[in-house]
Design a protein around this motif. Structure first.
Motif, PDB file in Angstrom:
ATOM      1  N   ALA A 126      -1.197   7.545   8.101  1.00 29.88           N
ATOM      2  CA  ALA A 126      -0.366   6.672   7.270  1.00 29.88           C
ATOM      3  C   ALA A 126       0.065   7.384   5.999  1.00 29.88           C
ATOM      4  N   GLY A 127      -0.808   8.202   5.436  1.00 30.47           N
ATOM      5  CA  GLY A 127      -0.451   8.946   4.242  1.00 30.47           C
ATOM      6  C   GLY A 127       0.694   9.910   4.494  1.00 30.47           C
ATOM      7  N   ARG A 128       0.625  10.619   5.599  1.00 30.65           N
ATOM      8  CA  ARG A 128       1.717  11.538   5.947  1.00 30.65           C
ATOM      9  C   ARG A 128       3.018  10.775   6.186  1.00 30.65           C
ATOM     10  N   SER A 129       2.905   9.630   6.848  1.00 27.18           N
ATOM     11  CA  SER A 129       4.089   8.821   7.121  1.00 27.18           C
ATOM     12  C   SER A 129       4.737   8.327   5.834  1.00 27.18           C
ATOM     13  N   ALA A 130       3.910   7.904   4.875  1.00 23.49           N
ATOM     14  CA  ALA A 130       4.445   7.402   3.610  1.00 23.49           C
ATOM     15  C   ALA A 130       5.187   8.488   2.847  1.00 23.49           C
ATOM     16  N   LEU A 131       4.655   9.695   2.863  1.00 25.97           N
ATOM     17  CA  LEU A 131       5.273  10.780   2.107  1.00 25.97           C
ATOM     18  C   LEU A 131       6.569  11.268   2.749  1.00 25.97           C
ATOM     19  N   HIS A 132       6.637  11.254   4.083  1.00 18.80           N
ATOM     20  CA  HIS A 132       7.801  11.806   4.773  1.00 18.80           C
ATOM     21  C   HIS A 132       8.828  10.738   5.175  1.00 18.80           C
ATOM     22  N   ASN A 133       8.394   9.498   5.322  1.00 19.59           N
ATOM     23  CA  ASN A 133       9.317   8.443   5.731  1.00 19.59           C
ATOM     24  C   ASN A 133       8.905   7.122   5.076  1.00 19.59           C
ATOM     25  N   PRO A 134       8.988   7.048   3.749  1.00 15.51           N
ATOM     26  CA  PRO A 134       8.498   5.851   3.042  1.00 15.51           C
ATOM     27  C   PRO A 134       9.355   4.624   3.315  1.00 15.51           C
ATOM     28  N   ALA A 135       8.694   3.467   3.331  1.00 19.25           N
ATOM     29  CA  ALA A 135       9.437   2.217   3.431  1.00 19.25           C
ATOM     30  C   ALA A 135      10.145   1.901   2.120  1.00 19.25           C
ATOM     31  N   GLU A 136       9.584   2.394   1.014  1.00 19.44           N
ATOM     32  CA  GLU A 136      10.199   2.248  -0.300  1.00 19.44           C
ATOM     33  C   GLU A 136       9.577   3.276  -1.230  1.00 19.44           C
ATOM     34  N   VAL A 137      10.280   3.610  -2.287  1.00 19.89           N
ATOM     35  CA  VAL A 137       9.755   4.483  -3.334  1.00 19.89           C
ATOM     36  C   VAL A 137       9.937   3.751  -4.656  1.00 19.89           C
ATOM     37  N   VAL A 138       8.855   3.545  -5.375  1.00 19.94           N
ATOM     38  CA  VAL A 138       8.900   2.796  -6.628  1.00 19.94           C
ATOM     39  C   VAL A 138       8.241   3.614  -7.727  1.00 19.94           C
ATOM     40  N   GLY A 139       8.707   3.412  -8.939  1.00 19.07           N
ATOM     41  CA  GLY A 139       8.119   4.083 -10.080  1.00 19.07           C
ATOM     42  C   GLY A 139       6.831   3.413 -10.521  1.00 19.07           C
ATOM     43  N   MET A 140       5.943   4.199 -11.090  1.00 19.49           N
ATOM     44  CA  MET A 140       4.678   3.646 -11.571  1.00 19.49           C
ATOM     45  C   MET A 140       4.887   2.538 -12.596  1.00 19.49           C
ATOM     46  N   ARG A 141       5.952   2.658 -13.374  1.00 24.88           N
ATOM     47  CA  ARG A 141       6.210   1.655 -14.414  1.00 24.88           C
ATOM     48  C   ARG A 141       6.628   0.303 -13.827  1.00 24.88           C
ATOM     49  N   ASP A 142       7.000   0.300 -12.559  1.00 21.78           N
ATOM     50  CA  ASP A 142       7.521  -0.923 -11.947  1.00 21.78           C
ATOM     51  C   ASP A 142       6.487  -1.673 -11.122  1.00 21.78           C
ATOM     52  N   VAL A 143       5.232  -1.230 -11.154  1.00 24.69           N
ATOM     53  CA  VAL A 143       4.203  -1.872 -10.342  1.00 24.69           C
ATOM     54  C   VAL A 143       2.993  -2.233 -11.200  1.00 24.69           C
ATOM     55  N   THR A 184       0.854  -1.189   0.000  1.00 28.47           N
ATOM     56  CA  THR A 184       0.000   0.000   0.000  1.00 28.47           C
ATOM     57  C   THR A 184       0.884   1.232   0.000  1.00 28.47           C
ATOM     58  N   GLY A 185       0.501   2.250  -0.767  1.00 30.45           N
ATOM     59  CA  GLY A 185       1.323   3.442  -0.819  1.00 30.45           C
ATOM     60  C   GLY A 185       0.533   4.656  -1.259  1.00 30.45           C
ATOM     61  N   VAL A 186       1.239   5.781  -1.390  1.00 30.49           N
ATOM     62  CA  VAL A 186       0.669   7.064  -1.769  1.00 30.49           C
ATOM     63  C   VAL A 186       1.298   7.511  -3.077  1.00 30.49           C
ATOM     64  N   LEU A 187       0.469   7.900  -4.036  1.00 31.92           N
ATOM     65  CA  LEU A 187       0.955   8.406  -5.319  1.00 31.92           C
ATOM     66  C   LEU A 187       1.419   9.846  -5.151  1.00 31.92           C
ATOM     67  N   ASP A 188       2.609  10.163  -5.704  1.00 33.32           N
ATOM     68  CA  ASP A 188       3.103  11.531  -5.586  1.00 33.32           C
ATOM     69  C   ASP A 188       2.299  12.470  -6.486  1.00 33.32           C
ATOM     70  N   ALA A 189       2.479  13.768  -6.278  1.00 35.30           N
ATOM     71  CA  ALA A 189       1.677  14.766  -6.987  1.00 35.30           C
ATOM     72  C   ALA A 189       1.873  14.696  -8.492  1.00 35.30           C
ATOM     73  N   GLY A 190       3.048  14.291  -8.932  1.00 34.98           N
ATOM     74  CA  GLY A 190       3.304  14.202 -10.360  1.00 34.98           C
ATOM     75  C   GLY A 190       2.804  12.936 -11.014  1.00 34.98           C
ATOM     76  N   GLY A 191       2.400  11.967 -10.203  1.00 35.12           N
ATOM     77  CA  GLY A 191       1.904  10.713 -10.746  1.00 35.12           C
ATOM     78  C   GLY A 191       2.973   9.774 -11.242  1.00 35.12           C
ATOM     79  N   ASP A 192       4.223  10.003 -10.838  1.00 30.43           N
ATOM     80  CA  ASP A 192       5.331   9.192 -11.343  1.00 30.43           C
ATOM     81  C   ASP A 192       5.795   8.120 -10.370  1.00 30.43           C
ATOM     82  N   CYS A 193       5.684   8.383  -9.063  1.00 29.53           N
ATOM     83  CA  CYS A 193       6.219   7.476  -8.049  1.00 29.53           C
ATOM     84  C   CYS A 193       5.183   7.178  -6.983  1.00 29.53           C
TER      85      CYS A 193
END
Length: 312
Positions: free
Chosen positions: A40-57, A9-18
């Protein structure tokens, strides 16, 4: 989402890329049940467990197994066109309160998952809808209270076998095998604050479109709802309890399915779906479903259905 490390589970960044991912094992449904979505949304944006690109999911449905799925019929034009196409009268009770049926929570698909055409049907259809996701439990809610029980919105496609549906209608028990094989959801839950600028008089002014093989077939607007999502949730909660993660479908926007379009313009102009067709549903600000129709891996009909030329 499903990535290299499994379902996350994660949060999409404002640009829609990650996507900023949360820890393994965290689910959107679990966050709703604990009233922990914002934190949880704030936590994901400020201290993510991982950051992945949209193309990789690959995007899974935001709620893969909701507690319940109620699909309403809240667009008047769809009701009128569908009744005409199926030689039925518009029931006046519809104007007194929102109406819904229960569908299958175990049949949720992600936005890009293929949809298997049920064996025996020759009238597979899409339905262009939006769904609200319930944020917390509530019983006997007023519409004003129900407004605060909306966690967010997704695009919904209620895939339908219209020839099966015609056989089920006389039984007066609602849709069953004509509907329960697949329901697609867009990939992200969009929270109400993200759509605040589109809200007016309890409705969101958001364009809704459906394309088949790149051809624009359906076009409508979420503001055309006769019954608001708050009114739908209030009705759903009467004499019972709505739960975190419950899916509340709007029903089909006017002209938002092939049944309507075929009834208005003929089946030659708007044929039903066959394997190889690609359906793209887009609701501005909420998301996209882009699904290919494929053949089922079951080689025999699930019930005794004879293809009929009198679907409409």
């Amino acid at each position: 989402m499903t990535g290299r490390t499994g379902l996350r589970t994660g949060v999409l960044d404002a640009g829609g890329d990650c996507i900023y991912g949360l820890e393994a094992g965290v689910t959107l449904l679990g966050l709703l049940e604990r009233d922990a979505l914002s934190e949880a949304g704030r936590s994901a944006l400020h201290n993510p467990a991982e950051v992945v690109g949209m193309r990789d999911v690959a995007l899974a449905p935001p709620i893969p197994r909701p507690p319940t799925f109620r699909d309403f019929m809240s667009f008047e034009t769809h009701l009128q066109n569908s009744a005409k196409a199926m030689s039925l009268d518009v029931p006046q009770v519809w104007y007194r309160e929102p109406a819904f049926y229960f569908s299958n929570p175990a049949a949720m698909l992600g936005p890009n998952d293929p949809v298997k055409r049920p064996p025996g049907t020759v009238a597979l259809d899409y339905e262009l809808e939006v769904a609200a996701v319930v944020s917390r439990s509530g019983s006997d809610l007023t519409p004003e209270q129900a407004e605060d029980h909306i966690a967010g919105y997704v695009v919904l496609c209620d895939w339908s076998a219209r020839d099966f549906q015609r056989q089920e209608i006389p039984l007066t028990m609602g849709p069953s095998k004509s509907k329960d094989f697949a329901t697609s959801l867009s990939g992200f839950l969009v929270t109400p604050d993200e759509l605040a600028d589109s809200m007016s008089a309890g409705r969101h002014n958001l364009r809704m479109t459906a394309e088949v093989n790149g051809r624009l077939c359906s076009e409508g607007n979420l503001s055309d709802l006769h019954w608001s999502f708050a009114e739908m949730i209030a009705t759903a909660s009467r004499n019972t309890t709505v739960l975190p993660g419950d899916i509340i479908g709007s029903g089909t926007v006017g002209s938002g399915c092939l049944l309507e379009l075929s009834g208005l313009h003929g089946t030659d102009a708007y044929p039903f779906l066959v394997p190889g067709d690609r359906v793209c549903l887009d609701v501005a600000g909420i998301g996209v479903i882009n699904a290919e129709i494929c053949d089922s891996d079951v080689a025999f009909p699930l019930w005794n259905t004879e293809p009929s030329s009198e679907i409409l």
